[in-house]
Design a protein around this motif. Structure first.
Motif, PDB file in Angstrom:
ATOM      1  N   PHE A   1       8.839   3.493 -11.799  1.00  0.00           N
ATOM      2  CA  PHE A   1       9.042   2.446 -12.368  1.00  0.00           C
ATOM      3  C   PHE A   1      10.000   1.583 -11.543  1.00  0.00           C
ATOM      4  N   VAL A   2      10.723   2.167 -10.712  1.00  0.00           N
ATOM      5  CA  VAL A   2      11.786   1.354  -9.655  1.00  0.00           C
ATOM      6  C   VAL A   2      11.045   0.657  -8.658  1.00  0.00           C
ATOM      7  N   ILE A   3       9.994   1.294  -8.170  1.00  0.00           N
ATOM      8  CA  ILE A   3       9.137   0.773  -7.240  1.00  0.00           C
ATOM      9  C   ILE A   3       8.362  -0.368  -7.755  1.00  0.00           C
ATOM     10  N   LEU A   4       7.748  -0.038  -9.078  1.00  0.00           N
ATOM     11  CA  LEU A   4       6.994  -1.074  -9.714  1.00  0.00           C
ATOM     12  C   LEU A   4       7.932  -2.406 -10.094  1.00  0.00           C
ATOM     13  N   GLY A   5       9.227  -2.199 -10.373  1.00  0.00           N
ATOM     14  CA  GLY A   5      10.299  -3.143 -10.408  1.00  0.00           C
ATOM     15  C   GLY A   5      10.570  -4.094  -9.291  1.00  0.00           C
ATOM     16  N   PHE A   6      10.610  -3.509  -8.231  1.00  0.00           N
ATOM     17  CA  PHE A   6      10.935  -4.150  -6.806  1.00  0.00           C
ATOM     18  C   PHE A   6       9.730  -5.059  -6.644  1.00  0.00           C
ATOM     19  N   ASN A   7       8.410  -4.738  -6.938  1.00  0.00           N
ATOM     20  CA  ASN A   7       7.354  -5.460  -6.726  1.00  0.00           C
ATOM     21  C   ASN A   7       7.259  -6.755  -7.860  1.00  0.00           C
TER      22      ASN A   7
ATOM     23  N   THR B   1       0.911  -1.163  -0.080  1.00  0.00           N
ATOM     24  CA  THR B   1       0.128   0.033   0.084  1.00  0.00           C
ATOM     25  C   THR B   1       0.667   1.183   0.027  1.00  0.00           C
ATOM     26  N   LEU B   2       2.122   1.348   0.760  1.00  0.00           N
ATOM     27  CA  LEU B   2       2.802   2.331   0.959  1.00  0.00           C
ATOM     28  C   LEU B   2       3.492   2.540  -0.520  1.00  0.00           C
ATOM     29  N   ARG B   3       4.003   1.391  -1.161  1.00  0.00           N
ATOM     30  CA  ARG B   3       4.468   1.655  -2.525  1.00  0.00           C
ATOM     31  C   ARG B   3       3.620   2.306  -3.639  1.00  0.00           C
ATOM     32  N   LEU B   4       2.365   1.695  -3.482  1.00  0.00           N
ATOM     33  CA  LEU B   4       1.263   2.456  -4.311  1.00  0.00           C
ATOM     34  C   LEU B   4       1.104   3.884  -4.026  1.00  0.00           C
ATOM     35  N   CYS B   5       1.097   4.466  -2.726  1.00  0.00           N
ATOM     36  CA  CYS B   5       0.726   5.547  -2.568  1.00  0.00           C
ATOM     37  C   CYS B   5       2.120   6.395  -3.044  1.00  0.00           C
ATOM     38  N   SER B   6       3.479   6.008  -3.037  1.00  0.00           N
ATOM     39  CA  SER B   6       4.457   6.581  -3.356  1.00  0.00           C
ATOM     40  C   SER B   6       4.525   6.584  -5.160  1.00  0.00           C
ATOM     41  N   MET B   7       4.076   5.832  -5.507  1.00  0.00           N
ATOM     42  CA  MET B   7       4.086   5.333  -7.182  1.00  0.00           C
ATOM     43  C   MET B   7       3.006   6.667  -7.600  1.00  0.00           C
ATOM     44  N   LEU B   8       1.820   6.840  -7.044  1.00  0.00           N
ATOM     45  CA  LEU B   8       0.881   7.702  -7.377  1.00  0.00           C
ATOM     46  C   LEU B   8       1.256   9.211  -7.316  1.00  0.00           C
TER      47      LEU B   8
ATOM     48  N   ALA C   1      20.590   0.794  -8.491  1.00  0.00           N
ATOM     49  CA  ALA C   1      21.418   1.923  -9.141  1.00  0.00           C
ATOM     50  C   ALA C   1      20.421   2.780  -9.739  1.00  0.00           C
ATOM     51  N   LEU C   2      19.171   2.231 -10.278  1.00  0.00           N
ATOM     52  CA  LEU C   2      18.133   3.122 -10.789  1.00  0.00           C
ATOM     53  C   LEU C   2      17.564   4.094  -9.855  1.00  0.00           C
ATOM     54  N   LEU C   3      17.454   3.437  -8.634  1.00  0.00           N
ATOM     55  CA  LEU C   3      16.925   4.170  -7.499  1.00  0.00           C
ATOM     56  C   LEU C   3      17.757   5.386  -7.142  1.00  0.00           C
TER      57      LEU C   3
END
Length: 371
Positions: A50-56, A9-16, A70-72
Motif C-alpha cells: 500500500f505504501v508503494i501504491l500510495g507513492f504512485n 514497472t519496478l514498483r509493480l514487481c515489488s507490489m506483486l 513513516a509507514l514505509l
C-alpha cells in the motif's frame, strides 16, 4: 550505456512480490493463530504494497509523503516486531514508535523547506528508510539466538543488504542528475533480490525452532527433563575435561518405594530429585543426566572433590527439605559417589565407573551420604 529501468514497472514487481508473501504469511497465521508473528510479517508485506501504491497516487505534499515514509519504515520494522513476538517479547517497544515518527520527519522537514520533489527531501526520506533497515537488520543479524539455525541471520543480512543501495541512492541524489528519482529507483532495484531472501529467512525460523526442540527432546528424559545418555554424550565436547567433577547418585531403596507406594509416587520423587538438583547446581555449565531407573549423574565444571562433596550434601538436604513440605510423598534419601574426570578418559564411562564405585561405598557405609 544501459537504459535505466522504469520505476513504475519496478514498483509493480515489488507490489506483486509483497502481496504474494502476504498471502503466504496470512495462510500460515490462519492455520496457527497462536503464532502471531506471522501476522506481523504478513502485515508488513501488505503495508509495503500500500505504501508503494500510495507513492504512485500521492500529490507529493510534505505531510502526505512524510506519512508515507513513516509507514514505509513501519513496514520494515514489522519484521523486527514479528521477531520480537517470535522470541516472546513485547513486539512494539516505545523507542520503536519514536523511530517511526522520526522517519516521517526526516522527509517532511526538508520537503517543507526545499520542496517535495527536491534532492534534500529525497535524501531525507532515504535516510529514514536506511535507519529502519539498519536497526532491524542489525538486531536480527547481531542479536542471533544460538541453536535455532541461520534463518534469523539470513533475514537480517537481507535487510542490511539494502543499505549499500540506499547509500548509492543518497550519493546519486546529492551529486547526480535530478531528472530521475534515484532515491526510488535504486532501492526498487534491490527489491527483486533481497525481498525473497528476507521473507524466506523469516519463513525458515519457525521450522528451525521446531527442529531444535525436537533435537533437544530426543536428548532429554521425558519424565524429569534431565539429559538422557545420548544427551550426556552430546555434552562431552564441553564437559569431558580433566578436573571436572562427576557425581553419580540414586534413591535409597527405590524399588521398595515403588512396590509400597506405586510407580506414580516413584516418578514424582525422581522429578523432585531433579528439581532439587537444579536448585543447587549454581555454577554455569553444570548438568544433570538420567542414566536409567533412579540413577543420575551430575557433571560439575572445575570443581574439586571438597566442593563436589559440599554440593552433594547440599542436594541431600534440599531434597529432604522439599519432601517435608509434601506429606503425600514418603520420606526417602539419596546416596552419592564422587569422582573426577581424568586426563585419559575418552568418554564419561570411565569417570562414571569410578563414581559408581564410590556410590557403592556410600551405600555400604549406611546410605544417605556421599563417598
Amino acid at each position: 550505456m544501459l537504459d535505466l529501468p522504469d520505476i513504475q514497472t519496478l514498483r509493480l514487481c515489488s507490489m506483486l512480490a509483497s502481496l504474494a508473501f502476504f498471502g503466504v504469511f496470512a495462510c500460515l497465521w490462519v492455520g496457527r493463530r497462536d503464532e502471531s508473528y506471522f501476522l506481523h510479517w504478513g502485515a508488513g508485506s501488505l503495508l509495503y504494497t500500500f505504501v508503494i501504491l500510495g507513492f504512485n497516487v500521492s500529490d507529493h505534499s510534505p505531510v502526505e509523503d512524510g506519512l508515507l515514509y513513516a509507514l514505509l519504515s513501519t513496514s520494515t520494522l514489522s519484521v523486527l516486531t514479528g521477531v520480537r513476538r517470535f522470541d516472546g517479547q513485547a513486539p512494539v517497544p516505545p523507542w520503536l514508535i519514536g523511530l517511526i515518527l522520526l522517519s516521517g520527519l526526516f522527509y517532511a522537514v526538508p520537503a517543507q523547506i526545499f520542496g517535495s520533489d527536491s534532492a534534500p527531501a529525497r535524501i531525507g526520506g532515504t535516510c529514514a528508510n536506511l535507519l529502519a533497515m539498519a536497526v532491524s537488520g542489525g538486531l536480527l543479524f547481531f542479536g542471533h539466538r544460538g541453536g535455532e539455525g541461520p534463518g534469523r541471520r539470513i533475514a537480517g543480512s537481507a535487510l542490511l543488504g539494502f543499505i549499500p543501495g540506499f547509500l548509492a541512492a543518497i550519493a546519486a541524489e546529492a551529486y547526480g542528475s535530478a531528472d530521475v528519482n534515484m532515491a526510488a529507483l535504486i532501492p526498487m532495484l534491490c527489491d527483486p533480490l533481497l525481498l525473497p531472501v528476507l521473507n524466506l529467512g523469516l519463513l525458515a525460523m519457525p521450522g528451525e525452532r521446531a527442529q531444535a526442540r525436537l533435537r533437544e527432546a530426543a536428548l532429554r528424559d521425558p519424565l524429569t527433563g534431565a539429559w538422557n545418555r545420548a544427551g550426556l554424550a552430546a555434552l562431552a565436547p564441553r564437559l569431558l575435561r580433566p578436573g571436572n567433577a562427576v557425581i553419580v547418585l540414586d534413591v535409597d531403596h527405590f524399588k521398595t518405594i515403588n512396590d509400597q507406594h506405586g510407580h506414580g509416587v516413584g516418578d514424582r520423587i525422581l522429578t523432585l530429585l531433579v528439581e532439587s538438583a537444579r536448585t543447587v547446581l549454581h555454577s554455569p555449565g553444570s548438568e544433570i543426566a538420567r542414566l536409567g531407573g533412579d540413577e543420575f549423574v551430575m557433571v560439575l565444571p572445575e570443581r574439586s572433590h571438597a566442593e563436589a562433596s559440599g554440593l552433594a550434601d547440599e542436594l541431600r538436604h534440599a531434597l529432604r527439605s522439599r519432601l517435608r513440605r509434601m506429606p503425600d510423598l514418603p520420606p526417602c534419601t539419596i546416596s552419592l559417589g564422587i569422582a573426577a574426570i581424568e586426563a585419559g578418559d575418552r568418554d564419561f564411562a570411565q569417570a562414571i565407573e569410578r563414581a559408581d564405585a564410590a556410590l557403592y561405598r556410600a551405600k555400604a557405609q549406611g546410605r544417605d551420604r556421599a563417598a
